[in-house]
Design an enzyme around this catalytic site. Structure first.
Site, mmCIF file in Angstrom:
data_model
loop_
_atom_site.group_PDB
_atom_site.id
_atom_site.type_symbol
_atom_site.label_atom_id
_atom_site.label_comp_id
_atom_site.label_asym_id
_atom_site.label_seq_id
_atom_site.Cartn_x
_atom_site.Cartn_y
_atom_site.Cartn_z
ATOM 1 N N GLU A 1 0.828 -1.223 0.000
ATOM 2 C CA GLU A 1 0.000 0.000 0.000
ATOM 3 C C GLU A 1 0.858 1.267 0.000
ATOM 4 O O GLU A 1 0.576 2.237 0.695
ATOM 5 C CB GLU A 1 -0.979 0.003 1.177
ATOM 6 C CG GLU A 1 -2.079 -1.034 1.035
ATOM 7 C CD GLU A 1 -3.206 -0.842 2.029
ATOM 8 O OE1 GLU A 1 -3.307 0.238 2.627
ATOM 9 O OE2 GLU A 1 -3.997 -1.778 2.202
ATOM 10 N N GLY A 2 1.903 1.246 -0.806
ATOM 11 C CA GLY A 2 2.827 2.365 -0.880
ATOM 12 C C GLY A 2 4.031 2.102 -0.011
ATOM 13 O O GLY A 2 3.957 2.203 1.209
#
Length: 831
Positions: A500-501
């Site tokens: 998620e990043g």
């Protein structure tokens, strides 16, 4: 000092009057200052009047709009348009997606603390609390992490329980058969499951985070909602979402996966659709999914939809058994057993109705993802990583009290205390940020910057917490087996850092890079005006920006010179936290000023100075974490016993903020600006904070070593099994038995000090022999001996480690070489 104050009076007055007519405020402030200076310095009437006239004439250029726009704003406007970096549509969507929440107040330099007080602290409804206490706790009981790891999957009955009890449909409204839970309830469930095992936690959180259900709720057509949402809520469909490509991980907008609008055959008829080629990996639940969301670039070379040839990123829903789809073999993310694997497709033709939201949403996928990611990223990883920290705080604290070395509980050693202090305070802070951010989602916010802050900092602090826990439990932590309560968390902690990043990218490019544009009150307006060629709008934004910058410089200077003692704070805050609010106001003003100076002097080059950008992002993030901690302390009733956790967490944030400021200033390209920033604006009287004291750290560590309401609040919702064969259950019992036996331990120590035992009696190597001797010598009673015997049995159970037949590893290898893979069998069963 006096001269600094005098010089700062005009900008200070302008700052106070700054608002509807900032230029007139500056005129009034400047004239008043010149008059005061003329009187104080004895300039005389005519010299003072001349100085005021010259100042008024010079400022008239700014006051007469037509002259200002033509002579000053227009050249700046032209230069700004030339230097403004070009942005793709995906970059624009990412910048403008979501909402600005409390972080905007921190970025603006003058936080409205009453606004923070007005935000409600999240609470569960009776239905949500019941689900957490019953169904969620039962799911924890059904899941045995070691068994899942050995089998390669959760048992079939656990899968069935997850589906039957509605865990996959927590965010789906009741009208579609879901639970309709709040974001906070979703976060609470994920947090509790994560204190037990990553397998059910990740299996539950992914369908309720960024994925088909979330996208359908916001963008789906009525037909799509009616078909899919009930099936997703009941578990009849298991969803996944395919975004990441082998060639585009963190740079998700550059995915090479592509589709072309064309005509094709579908169910015996020629229809308008898309032919897609894609190759995705790291897709959670892919091996067992029945339907997956797919992100890809869509092109319309023949303009069959009547618009542009390049439509942009699009999201569609694809059944797992659709012709051309290949669900690949599974990944094992650091031996975690939740399902994860690749998804591929070659010339996959689907009707346009498969686009989420229908054909009208073709090309809108990136904005959809950015808006939904803000909500999901605010809940899933902060929840799961906070859950791990709560488990560590509970279990490692108990272990440090039960485990003795050098005739002392290891938790009493200052070196171990230091680790326990970080564990306790980081858990308190992370939980505060998690809860406050989930509350923002329930208020209707989609805070893209805040979601990045909590994702980055909670996962990083979880890494620190788990590492500290491993250091404390030592050899207990490095031998895997059913009695090791921390080994799997230690293995899997990098997963949260990566997904998620990736954290490096998040800190270097997003926290400030995106935050500066989204949160700043003028930068985005200036960019829009430049892109649209609107000189008048740019003029309004530019001079508002100038007044904003100078007023923050003045406020930071005055607050620095006065130690921020005169900063207004709401009267109803806890007295022991008042100084934190004042200092955070000061840091906020200094941050707003240094951010403007950085953007003004470096322009687009700041985007490439990732280290500077990261440190600026650290300041914004740490201010947010500190305010979340303050909000928690106030909202939970200002428990005096909890105060050490709050104080240590905030002192740590403040000290790190100072370090981040100095990191920016020391590496500032313009050394003159750096000197002014450091010596005049940010730290005119030196740094106000040092590291949290050892005395405070001792108080925090002590809270983890014994049962108390504070320990229960800190580790709330940790799954606590009563079975003594469970490592956490044994630890809880051993801690209680250790405390009960403490008075007896003291008797034995005194007897040994008096020399009542012959050292030769210990030659047997039996660590419990001395207790039998103490009983026979009348040092302790039979009842006391029973207490110690019970304690010793539990102690031995807690400190033991698992062992296995020496050839177990070889057997597993040979089984795999001969084609037998129980893990793959389990995937087929689950699917």
């Amino acid at each position: 000092m006096i001269w600094l104050l005098l010089v700062s009076l005009p900008p200070l007055a302008g700052a106070l009057a700054y608002g509807r007519a900032p230029l007139f405020a500056w005129l009034a402030a400047g004239l008043a200052w010149l008059l005061a200076m003329g009187i104080a310095a004895g300039w005389g009437f005519w010299l003072t009047l001349l100085a005021m006239a010259v100042f008024a004439a010079a400022l008239s250029v700014f006051l007469i709009e037509s002259v200002r726009v033509k002579r000053i704003t227009a050249p700046v406007f032209a230069m700004f348009r030339r230097t403004l970096p070009t942005m793709s549509q995906t970059e624009k969507d990412a910048l403008e997606a979501g909402t600005v929440w409390w972080e905007g107040e921190l970025f603006a330099g003058n936080p409205d603390w009453k606004k923070l007080q007005a935000y409600p602290w999240p609470k569960l409804t009776p239905e949500e609390q019941s689900f957490l206490d019953n169904e969620t706790d039962e799911l924890c009981s059904l899941t045995h992490d070691w068994e899942c790891t050995q089998q390669g999957d959760m048992p079939a009955e656990v899968w069935q329980f997850i589906k039957a009890k509605g865990f996959l449909g927590m965010i789906i409204p009741k009208e579609y058969g879901g639970k309709g839970f709040s974001a906070y309830a979703h976060s609470q469930v994920v947090t509790k499951l994560s204190t037990r095992s990553s397998a059910p936690a990740v299996t539950v959180m992914v369908p309720n985070s960024l994925g088909p259900a979330e996208l359908l709720l916001h963008y789906g057509t009525p037909e799509q909602k009616q078909h899919y949402l009930p099936r997703l809520a009941s578990g009849a469909d298991i969803p996944a979402f395919a975004l990441t490509s082998p060639w585009a991980g963190s740079d998700a907008a550059s995915i090479p996966d592509a589709g072309v609008v064309c005509k094709g055959e579908w169910k015996g008829e020629e229809v308008l659709g898309m032919r897609i080629n894609f190759d995705k990996r790291y897709i959670t639940l892919a091996p067992v999914c029945t339907v997956f969301g797919l992100a890809f670039h869509l092109y319309d070379p023949d303009r069959l939809l009547g618009g542009d040839e390049v439509l942009g990123i699009t999201c569609a829903l694809i059944p797992h058994d659709h012709p051309g789809v290949d669900i690949g073999r599974r990944h094992f993310p650091l031996n975690a057993v939740w399902m994860n694997g690749p998804v591929r497709g070659k010339d996959v033709f689907v009707p346009l109705d498969y686009v989420i939201g229908g054909p009208k949403m073709a090309g809108q996928g990136w904005r959809m993802l950015m808006e939904c990611l803000a909500a999901g990223r605010s809940i899933s990883l902060p929840g799961s990583n906070t859950g791990m920290q709560k488990m560590v705080a509970r279990a490692v604290g108990a272990y440090a009290r039960v485990r003795y070395q050098f005739k002392t509980a290891i938790g009493r050693f200052e070196g171990v205390e230091e680790a326990l202090t970080r564990i306790g305070a980081n858990t308190y802070l992370s939980d505060a940020a998690r809860v406050m951010t989930a509350g923002a989602i329930d208020l209707g916010e989609k805070p893209s910057v805040v979601s990045a802050i909590v994702k980055y900092h909670v996962t990083e602090r979880a890494r620190q917490t788990v590492n500290d826990g491993m250091d404390v439990i030592g050899g207990k932590g490095i031998c895997l087996g059913p009695q090791n309560f921390l080994g799997r968390a230690y293995q899997q902690i990098p997963v949260g850092i990566t997904v998620e990043g990736a954290n490096i990218l998040t800190r270097s490019l997003i926290l400030f890079g995106q935050g500066a544009i989204r949160c700043h009150p003028y930068v985005l307006k200036e960019m829009h005006a430049a892109q649209q060629g609107d000189l008048n709008a740019f003029d309004k934004a530019l001079w508002g920006h100038v007044g904003f910058t100078v007023s923050n410089a003045a406020r930071a200077l005055i607050m620095g010179l006065t130690g921020s003692h005169f900063v207004g704070v709401p009267d109803n805050v806890a007295p022991e936290t008042r100084r934190y609010y004042q200092q955070l106001t000061r840091f906020s003003a200094a941050f707003a000023f240094i951010a403007d100076i950085s953007m003004g002097t470096m322009g687009g080059a700041l985007k490439r100075k990732e280290k500077l950008s990261a440190r600026l992002g650290d300041i914004l993030s740490l201010m947010y974490l500190a305010t979340a901690t303050l909000k928690r302390f106030e909202s939970e009733g200002r428990h005096a016993a909890d105060a050490p956790l709050m104080h240590w967490a905030i002192w740590d944030c403040m000290f790190r903020i100072q370090q981040a400021f100095e990191g920016v200033i020391a590496n500032f390209p313009n050394k003159l600006f750096a000197f002014v920033l450091h010596r005049v604006v940010v730290f005119p009287l030196g740094r106000p904070y040092v590291v949290p004291s050892d005395k405070l750290g001792h108080q925090v560590a002590a809270l983890l070593l014994e049962p108390s309401p504070t320990r229960d609040r800190l580790t709330s919702d940790v799954h606590l099994p009563t079975d003594l064969e469970e490592p956490i259950g044994a630890l809880e019992a051993a801690l209680a038995a250790t405390l009960a036996a403490d008075p007896v331990e003291a008797k034995l120590k005194e007897a040994r000090r008096q020399g009542r035992f012959d050292p030769k009696v210990l030659a047997s190597g039996d660590v419990d022999e001395i207790w039998r001797l103490a009983l026979h010598a009348g040092v302790i009673s039979a009842q006391e001996y029973a207490l110690v015997e019970h304690r010793n049995a539990l102690r031995d159970k807690v400190i033991r480690v698992d062992d296995f037949p020496y050839d177990i590893g070889l057997k597993s290898v040979m089984r795999k070489l001969h084609g037998h893979s129980p893990a793959q069998d389990k995937v087929e069963v689950a699917a």
